[in-house]
Design a protein around this motif. Structure first.
Motif, PDB file in Angstrom:
ATOM      1  N   SER A   1       0.869  -1.047  -0.001  1.00 60.32           N
ATOM      2  CA  SER A   1      -0.286  -0.064  -0.031  1.00 60.32           C
ATOM      3  C   SER A   1       0.779   1.187   0.070  1.00 60.32           C
ATOM      4  O   SER A   1       0.506   2.154  -0.525  1.00 60.32           O
ATOM      5  CB  SER A   1      -0.859   0.283   1.060  1.00 60.32           C
ATOM      6  N   ILE A   2       2.189   1.244   0.470  1.00 60.11           N
ATOM      7  CA  ILE A   2       2.877   2.486   0.716  1.00 60.11           C
ATOM      8  C   ILE A   2       3.457   2.662  -0.737  1.00 60.11           C
ATOM      9  O   ILE A   2       3.248   3.771  -1.090  1.00 60.11           O
ATOM     10  CB  ILE A   2       4.051   2.290   1.648  1.00 60.11           C
ATOM     11  N   LEU A   3       3.791   1.505  -1.597  1.00 56.81           N
ATOM     12  CA  LEU A   3       4.046   1.864  -3.177  1.00 56.81           C
ATOM     13  C   LEU A   3       3.101   2.215  -3.920  1.00 56.81           C
ATOM     14  O   LEU A   3       3.302   3.229  -4.670  1.00 56.81           O
ATOM     15  CB  LEU A   3       4.762   0.504  -3.427  1.00 56.81           C
ATOM     16  N   VAL A   4       1.966   1.600  -3.418  1.00 54.95           N
ATOM     17  CA  VAL A   4       0.600   2.340  -4.400  1.00 54.95           C
ATOM     18  C   VAL A   4       0.220   3.778  -4.128  1.00 54.95           C
ATOM     19  O   VAL A   4       0.171   4.454  -4.832  1.00 54.95           O
ATOM     20  CB  VAL A   4      -0.615   1.553  -3.958  1.00 54.95           C
ATOM     21  N   PHE A   5       0.378   4.183  -2.726  1.00 53.33           N
ATOM     22  CA  PHE A   5       0.498   5.591  -2.372  1.00 53.33           C
ATOM     23  C   PHE A   5       1.434   6.476  -3.080  1.00 53.33           C
ATOM     24  O   PHE A   5       0.874   7.566  -3.496  1.00 53.33           O
ATOM     25  CB  PHE A   5       0.522   5.669  -0.859  1.00 53.33           C
ATOM     26  N   PHE A   6       2.612   6.009  -2.965  1.00 59.88           N
ATOM     27  CA  PHE A   6       3.524   6.964  -3.543  1.00 59.88           C
ATOM     28  C   PHE A   6       3.393   7.059  -4.913  1.00 59.88           C
ATOM     29  O   PHE A   6       3.571   8.084  -5.673  1.00 59.88           O
ATOM     30  CB  PHE A   6       4.990   6.621  -3.366  1.00 59.88           C
ATOM     31  N   ARG A   7       3.097   5.870  -5.814  1.00 60.45           N
ATOM     32  CA  ARG A   7       2.941   5.742  -7.308  1.00 60.45           C
ATOM     33  C   ARG A   7       1.739   6.597  -7.605  1.00 60.45           C
ATOM     34  O   ARG A   7       1.727   7.138  -8.687  1.00 60.45           O
ATOM     35  CB  ARG A   7       2.618   4.259  -7.637  1.00 60.45           C
ATOM     36  N   SER A   8       0.796   6.586  -7.018  1.00 57.53           N
ATOM     37  CA  SER A   8      -0.784   7.220  -7.365  1.00 57.53           C
ATOM     38  C   SER A   8      -0.688   8.633  -7.298  1.00 57.53           C
ATOM     39  O   SER A   8      -1.056   9.378  -8.179  1.00 57.53           O
ATOM     40  CB  SER A   8      -1.728   6.924  -6.396  1.00 57.53           C
ATOM     41  N   ARG A   9       0.486   8.989  -6.379  1.00 63.63           N
ATOM     42  CA  ARG A   9       0.837  10.681  -6.355  1.00 63.63           C
ATOM     43  C   ARG A   9       2.006  10.951  -6.842  1.00 63.63           C
ATOM     44  O   ARG A   9       2.387  12.437  -6.926  1.00 63.63           O
ATOM     45  CB  ARG A   9       1.096  10.848  -4.881  1.00 63.63           C
ATOM     46  N   GLY A  10       2.948  10.164  -7.660  1.00 59.16           N
ATOM     47  CA  GLY A  10       3.965  10.379  -8.513  1.00 59.16           C
ATOM     48  C   GLY A  10       5.093  10.809  -7.701  1.00 59.16           C
ATOM     49  O   GLY A  10       5.956  11.725  -8.047  1.00 59.16           O
ATOM     50  N   LYS A  11       5.261  10.314  -6.609  1.00 56.38           N
ATOM     51  CA  LYS A  11       6.220  10.603  -5.257  1.00 56.38           C
ATOM     52  C   LYS A  11       7.209   9.392  -5.468  1.00 56.38           C
ATOM     53  O   LYS A  11       7.798   9.472  -4.340  1.00 56.38           O
ATOM     54  CB  LYS A  11       5.705  11.279  -4.293  1.00 56.38           C
ATOM     55  N   LEU A  12       7.302   8.688  -6.264  1.00 50.51           N
ATOM     56  CA  LEU A  12       8.253   7.617  -6.164  1.00 50.51           C
ATOM     57  C   LEU A  12       9.919   8.012  -5.769  1.00 50.51           C
ATOM     58  O   LEU A  12      10.550   7.270  -5.259  1.00 50.51           O
ATOM     59  CB  LEU A  12       8.197   6.423  -7.313  1.00 50.51           C
ATOM     60  N   TRP A  13      10.106   9.135  -6.116  1.00 47.49           N
ATOM     61  CA  TRP A  13      11.577   9.746  -6.026  1.00 47.49           C
ATOM     62  C   TRP A  13      11.666   9.646  -4.427  1.00 47.49           C
ATOM     63  O   TRP A  13      12.980   9.820  -3.893  1.00 47.49           O
ATOM     64  CB  TRP A  13      11.678  10.782  -6.524  1.00 47.49           C
ATOM     65  N   LEU A  14      10.606   9.726  -3.605  1.00 45.19           N
ATOM     66  CA  LEU A  14      10.634  10.267  -2.167  1.00 45.19           C
ATOM     67  C   LEU A  14      11.313   8.684  -1.622  1.00 45.19           C
ATOM     68  O   LEU A  14      11.684   8.836  -0.253  1.00 45.19           O
ATOM     69  CB  LEU A  14       9.479  10.532  -1.541  1.00 45.19           C
ATOM     70  N   LEU A  15      10.978   7.489  -1.975  1.00 45.65           N
ATOM     71  CA  LEU A  15      11.324   6.367  -1.395  1.00 45.65           C
ATOM     72  C   LEU A  15      12.620   6.119  -1.141  1.00 45.65           C
ATOM     73  O   LEU A  15      13.212   5.562   0.076  1.00 45.65           O
ATOM     74  CB  LEU A  15      10.817   5.078  -2.396  1.00 45.65           C
ATOM     75  N   PRO A  16      13.766   6.499  -1.812  1.00 45.63           N
ATOM     76  CA  PRO A  16      15.194   6.493  -1.642  1.00 45.63           C
ATOM     77  C   PRO A  16      15.470   7.195  -0.501  1.00 45.63           C
ATOM     78  O   PRO A  16      16.201   7.209   0.432  1.00 45.63           O
ATOM     79  CB  PRO A  16      16.064   6.966  -2.852  1.00 45.63           C
ATOM     80  N   VAL A  17      14.860   8.336  -0.529  1.00 42.19           N
ATOM     81  CA  VAL A  17      15.114   9.635   0.793  1.00 42.19           C
ATOM     82  C   VAL A  17      14.585   9.016   2.050  1.00 42.19           C
ATOM     83  O   VAL A  17      15.476   9.075   3.181  1.00 42.19           O
ATOM     84  CB  VAL A  17      14.242  11.035   0.199  1.00 42.19           C
ATOM     85  N   ILE A  18      13.427   8.289   1.907  1.00 41.71           N
ATOM     86  CA  ILE A  18      12.920   7.627   3.210  1.00 41.71           C
ATOM     87  C   ILE A  18      13.729   6.609   3.622  1.00 41.71           C
ATOM     88  O   ILE A  18      14.053   6.447   4.896  1.00 41.71           O
ATOM     89  CB  ILE A  18      11.311   7.465   2.923  1.00 41.71           C
ATOM     90  N   GLY A  19      14.051   6.007   2.591  1.00 39.73           N
ATOM     91  CA  GLY A  19      15.066   4.565   3.072  1.00 39.73           C
ATOM     92  C   GLY A  19      16.404   4.942   3.550  1.00 39.73           C
ATOM     93  O   GLY A  19      16.891   4.386   4.586  1.00 39.73           O
TER      94      GLY A  19
END
Length: 104
Positions: free
Chosen positions: A61-79
């Motif tokens: 669900s977190i991936l779906v959340f970021f993908r639906s809002r076009g914010k996948l670039w935030l995942l490396p920052v959060i990691g």
């Protein structure tokens, strides 16, 4: 003398903050508004609510959340933030902590 310098520093920091806001943040927001239109999707007059209910049964669900809002670039920052936090917690009482001091 120090009181005058303190007032000068406060005034200068306010001016610099205002300049950054007007020169960087405002144009970026206006450009995003022009390019993408209604970013939050709040222009539907017939909508009873703007809340979307997530499906808690989905593991991704977190991936779906970021993908639906076009914010996948935030995942490396959060990691990176999680990794840095884990490193700080793990090295709290070890020798590695001495090597982390120069980073901060």
């Amino acid at each position: 003398m120090t009181e005058a310098l303190t007032r000068l520093r406060e005034a200068l920091s306010t001016v610099v903050l205002l300049a950054v806001w007007l020169a960087v943040i405002t144009p970026v927001a206006l450009l995003a508004r022009l390019v993408r239109g209604d970013v939050l999707g709040t222009r539907d007059p017939g909508a009873t609510t703007y809340w979307s209910t997530p499906d808690p049964s989905r593991a991704d669900s977190i991936l779906v959340f970021f993908r639906s809002r076009g914010k996948l670039w935030l995942l490396p920052v959060i990691g990176l933030l999680f990794a840095l936090g884990a490193l700080l917690v793990a090295s709290e009482a070890s020798v590695v902590l001495a090597f982390l001091y120069p980073l901060f």
